[in-house]
Design a protein around this motif. Structure first.
Motif, PDB file in Angstrom:
ATOM      1  N   ASN A  98      -1.297   3.897   1.803  1.00  0.00           N
ATOM      2  CA  ASN A  98      -0.992   2.894   2.899  1.00  0.00           C
ATOM      3  C   ASN A  98      -0.371   3.379   4.201  1.00  0.00           C
ATOM      4  OD1 ASN A  98      -1.221   0.584   1.004  1.00  0.00           O
ATOM      5  ND2 ASN A  98       0.626   1.359  -0.081  1.00  0.00           N
ATOM      6  N   VAL A  99      -0.782   2.776   5.134  1.00  0.00           N
ATOM      7  CA  VAL A  99      -0.684   3.579   6.614  1.00  0.00           C
ATOM      8  C   VAL A  99      -0.015   2.560   7.495  1.00  0.00           C
ATOM      9  CG1 VAL A  99      -1.870   4.793   8.472  1.00  0.00           C
ATOM     10  CG2 VAL A  99      -2.741   5.102   6.211  1.00  0.00           C
ATOM     11  N   GLN A 100       0.673   2.835   8.267  1.00  0.00           N
ATOM     12  CA  GLN A 100       1.292   2.076   9.320  1.00  0.00           C
ATOM     13  C   GLN A 100       1.080   2.885  10.674  1.00  0.00           C
ATOM     14  OE1 GLN A 100       5.636   1.248   9.108  1.00  0.00           O
ATOM     15  NE2 GLN A 100       5.389   1.212   6.751  1.00  0.00           N
ATOM     16  N   VAL A 101       0.363   1.924  11.579  1.00  0.00           N
ATOM     17  CA  VAL A 101       0.024   2.307  13.040  1.00  0.00           C
ATOM     18  C   VAL A 101       0.796   1.451  13.892  1.00  0.00           C
ATOM     19  CG1 VAL A 101      -1.761   2.491  14.395  1.00  0.00           C
ATOM     20  CG2 VAL A 101      -2.134   2.750  12.072  1.00  0.00           C
ATOM     21  N   GLU A 109       8.915   9.856  20.835  1.00  0.00           N
ATOM     22  CA  GLU A 109       7.937   9.059  19.660  1.00  0.00           C
ATOM     23  C   GLU A 109       8.929   9.035  18.517  1.00  0.00           C
ATOM     24  OE1 GLU A 109       4.167  10.685  19.438  1.00  0.00           O
ATOM     25  OE2 GLU A 109       3.460   9.469  21.186  1.00  0.00           O
ATOM     26  N   GLY A 110      10.161   9.145  18.620  1.00  0.00           N
ATOM     27  CA  GLY A 110      11.044   8.954  17.362  1.00  0.00           C
ATOM     28  C   GLY A 110      11.265  10.302  16.571  1.00  0.00           C
ATOM     29  N   THR A 111      11.819  10.011  15.500  1.00  0.00           N
ATOM     30  CA  THR A 111      11.950  11.086  14.575  1.00  0.00           C
ATOM     31  C   THR A 111      11.079  10.925  13.019  1.00  0.00           C
ATOM     32  OG1 THR A 111      14.116  11.562  15.131  1.00  0.00           O
ATOM     33  CG2 THR A 111      13.734  12.302  13.061  1.00  0.00           C
ATOM     34  N   TYR A 112      10.461  11.840  12.772  1.00  0.00           N
ATOM     35  CA  TYR A 112       9.674  11.853  11.236  1.00  0.00           C
ATOM     36  C   TYR A 112      10.479  12.299  10.151  1.00  0.00           C
ATOM     37  CZ  TYR A 112       5.581  10.944  14.289  1.00  0.00           C
ATOM     38  OH  TYR A 112       4.620  10.488  15.270  1.00  0.00           O
ATOM     39  N   SER A 113      10.358  11.829   8.995  1.00  0.00           N
ATOM     40  CA  SER A 113      10.426  12.227   7.932  1.00  0.00           C
ATOM     41  C   SER A 113       9.343  12.563   7.005  1.00  0.00           C
ATOM     42  CB  SER A 113      11.596  11.485   7.071  1.00  0.00           C
ATOM     43  OG  SER A 113      11.822  12.110   5.875  1.00  0.00           O
ATOM     44  N   ASN A 141       7.976   7.053  10.449  1.00  0.00           N
ATOM     45  CA  ASN A 141       8.876   7.106  11.555  1.00  0.00           C
ATOM     46  C   ASN A 141       9.448   5.749  11.831  1.00  0.00           C
ATOM     47  OD1 ASN A 141       9.440   6.923  14.252  1.00  0.00           O
ATOM     48  ND2 ASN A 141       8.004   8.902  15.046  1.00  0.00           N
ATOM     49  N   ASN A 142      10.634   5.471  11.970  1.00  0.00           N
ATOM     50  CA  ASN A 142      11.282   4.108  12.082  1.00  0.00           C
ATOM     51  C   ASN A 142      11.362   3.705  13.759  1.00  0.00           C
ATOM     52  OD1 ASN A 142      11.324   3.236   9.434  1.00  0.00           O
ATOM     53  ND2 ASN A 142      13.193   4.674   9.164  1.00  0.00           N
ATOM     54  N   GLN A 171       0.210   5.122  17.476  1.00  0.00           N
ATOM     55  CA  GLN A 171       0.720   6.364  16.803  1.00  0.00           C
ATOM     56  C   GLN A 171       1.080   5.881  15.458  1.00  0.00           C
ATOM     57  OE1 GLN A 171       5.127   6.864  17.811  1.00  0.00           O
ATOM     58  NE2 GLN A 171       5.384   8.520  16.577  1.00  0.00           N
ATOM     59  N   ILE A 172       0.610   6.815  14.366  1.00  0.00           N
ATOM     60  CA  ILE A 172       0.712   6.681  13.072  1.00  0.00           C
ATOM     61  C   ILE A 172       2.087   7.186  12.752  1.00  0.00           C
ATOM     62  CG2 ILE A 172      -0.010   7.513  10.873  1.00  0.00           C
ATOM     63  CD1 ILE A 172      -2.365   6.483  12.558  1.00  0.00           C
ATOM     64  N   LEU A 173       2.788   5.813  12.497  1.00  0.00           N
ATOM     65  CA  LEU A 173       4.205   5.883  11.929  1.00  0.00           C
ATOM     66  C   LEU A 173       4.525   5.939  10.610  1.00  0.00           C
ATOM     67  CD1 LEU A 173       5.499   2.629  14.096  1.00  0.00           C
ATOM     68  CD2 LEU A 173       5.450   5.052  14.686  1.00  0.00           C
ATOM     69  N   ALA A 174       3.509   5.790   9.562  1.00  0.00           N
ATOM     70  CA  ALA A 174       3.936   5.926   8.396  1.00  0.00           C
ATOM     71  C   ALA A 174       2.888   6.234   7.331  1.00  0.00           C
ATOM     72  CB  ALA A 174       4.787   4.849   7.796  1.00  0.00           C
ATOM     73  N   VAL A 175       2.830   6.919   6.306  1.00  0.00           N
ATOM     74  CA  VAL A 175       1.702   7.281   5.561  1.00  0.00           C
ATOM     75  C   VAL A 175       2.390   7.214   3.915  1.00  0.00           C
ATOM     76  CG1 VAL A 175       0.103   8.770   4.572  1.00  0.00           C
ATOM     77  CG2 VAL A 175       0.207   8.410   7.068  1.00  0.00           C
TER      78      VAL A 175
END
Length: 460
Positions: A355-358, A275-279, A294-295, A364-368
């Motif tokens: 702002n949220v990216q799904v 599911e990738g790498t989160y910052s 998460n890109n 999966q929640i990719l970005a907030v």
């Protein structure tokens, strides 16, 4: 029978031959490296030109949106802001245009349109600032400019399609720059040339003016309004970050670094496997989720836009962001981009935005991005409206052909003050606008154009 003399002579060639092969190999390797460096440089330059082109398209699109708003507005103050913004976008678009390796005639025609549009709108803004209302002639000219901006945007989109199709090579255009200067030939496909050259010279009678100063300054010393909670340690923040993405393996989480930004935070990198790498940034004060990114690539869509909105809303509620209502959303590359605003006493609080990216493949929640919320959110003493909904309807019905909805909304001002307004949603000429009417004075405060398409709805 083998001739030993001949064999001996042939052996004497071995060392020089090996040396020769080594020299050729080294030379070839050096040449290959030179080729790779050149290739990488060309890719870099191509990306720079492509970025300039996309910026040009975006600013031209903003021109036609702002011109449309100026036609809807009946407020002199709003018109000054809108028309000055047109001038600003026109100047920026010219700067991006000048970065592109296009033929001189093409650049001249497009730059002339941008220059004259910006100058005319600046003249109209000055007219408003001097207390002179826009005349019918002014509005007719603005409508003509808007139609021309739409044509220019359409032509640029045609070029954009050719870029996506691989028919436009910016680096090759640079190589042919000398020919472009000599004979105007830019080596573009005919359909691309047709799109660019169709920008006609219709603005000869516009005044040419000189802008004499900036419109406004940005406020840079903003601080969080009311950030809640006690200072937390890095270890506490690390546990909070792990909880946000539901990761229990401590080895997957970095030890964290300190971020000295407007909201001092701890940053953590989290390896989530497939599911990738989160910052993730967690605020030092209160342990709030500030940003998450998460890109990972999303190659398909399996859930709907409404399902993505629900998942994003649930995520915010679980992570201590309750009472958030989705406002606008857009889908791009199988990812839903959703904006949420805080809601209190039935009033949409637009300064408190998250702002949220799904990911549309698995929800999966990719970005907030909650920085705006954390900077603006505080306990408010919301005032009562002085004018009624019918008054707001009456004030906007003169310009809107149809009013679809009216609701109370608190909006931010450039001065950082907040204004209670009626958000009036209506249409004119088949286009949808949001007009914000001051709930105390009845004055027009802001206008947004609503963009609706297959990939979502958002406002400009």
């Amino acid at each position: 029978m083998v001739n030993k003399g001949v064999l001996k002579i042939k052996r004497s060639w071995v060392i020089p031959l090996l040396v020769g092969l080594l020299v050729v190999g080294v030379t070839g390797y050096w040449g290959y490296n030179q080729y790779r460096e050149k290739e990488q440089l060309e890719v870099y330059m191509g990306n720079k030109y492509q970025q300039a082109f996309y910026e040009l398209v975006e600013h031209v699109e903003q021109l036609q949106v702002l011109l449309g708003k100026s036609l809807v507005s009946t407020s002199e103050r709003q018109n000054i802001m809108l028309l000055t913004d047109v001038w600003s976008h026109a100047n920026t678009a010219q700067a991006e245009l000048n970065k592109l390796p296009l033929a001189a005639q093409t650049v001249y025609q497009t730059a002339k349109f941008l220059s004259q549009t910006g100058d005319y709108c600046h003249a109209a803004a000055r007219q408003n600032a001097e207390g002179k209302a826009l005349t019918d002639g002014n509005r007719k000219q603005l409508e003509q400019l808007r139609q021309q901006a739409i044509k220019v945007a359409d032509n640029l989109h045609n070029v954009e399609n050719q870029v996506f199709a691989g028919n436009v090579n910016w680096v090759e255009l640079v190589k042919s720059a000398k020919n472009s200067l000599d004979n105007g030939d830019n080596n573009l496909p005919d359909n691309v040339n047709d799109s660019l050259d169709s920008i006609t010279d219709e603005m000869d009678n516009m005044p040419v003016l000189i802008y004499d100063g900036p419109f406004s300054d940005h406020i840079v010393n903003r601080k969080p309004q009311d950030l809640k909670g006690e200072e937390i340690s890095r270890d506490d923040a690390r546990q909070r970050a792990a909880k946000v993405v539901n990761i229990s393996n401590e080895e997957s989480i970095s030890q964290g670094t300190t971020i000295n930004s407007k909201i001092p935070s701890y940053n953590f990198q989290i390896d989530a496997g497939d599911e990738g790498t989160y910052s993730i940034d967690i605020s030092k004060k209160g342990g709030h989720l500030v940003t998450m990114l998460n890109n990972r690539e999303v190659d398909k869509s399996s859930i709907s836009q409404s399902e993505a909105v629900d998942k994003a809303g649930d995520f915010l509620a679980i992570n201590n962001y309750p009472n958030m209502e989705s406002t606008y959303s857009e889908i791009k590359d199988n990812i839903a981009y959703i904006s949420f605003a805080y809601k209190e006493k039935g009033i949409i609080i637009y300064p408190d935005i998250i702002n949220v990216q799904v990911a549309l493949d698995n929800g999966q929640i990719l970005a907030v991005e909650a920085l705006s919320y954390l900077m603006s959110h505080h306990s408010r003493d919301l005032e009562e409206a002085e004018i009624g909904e019918n008054d707001a309807r009456e004030r906007t019905s003169k310009t809107l052909e149809q009013i679809e909805n009216i609701r109370l909304a608190l909006i931010p001002q450039a001065s950082l003050k907040e204004t209670l307004t009626y958000e009036v949603r209506g249409t004119i000429g088949g286009e949808t606008y949001l007009i914000y009417v001051n709930a105390q004075t009845g004055e027009e405060e802001q206008i947004l154009k609503v963009i609706m398409g297959e990939k979502g709805t958002f406002a400009l």
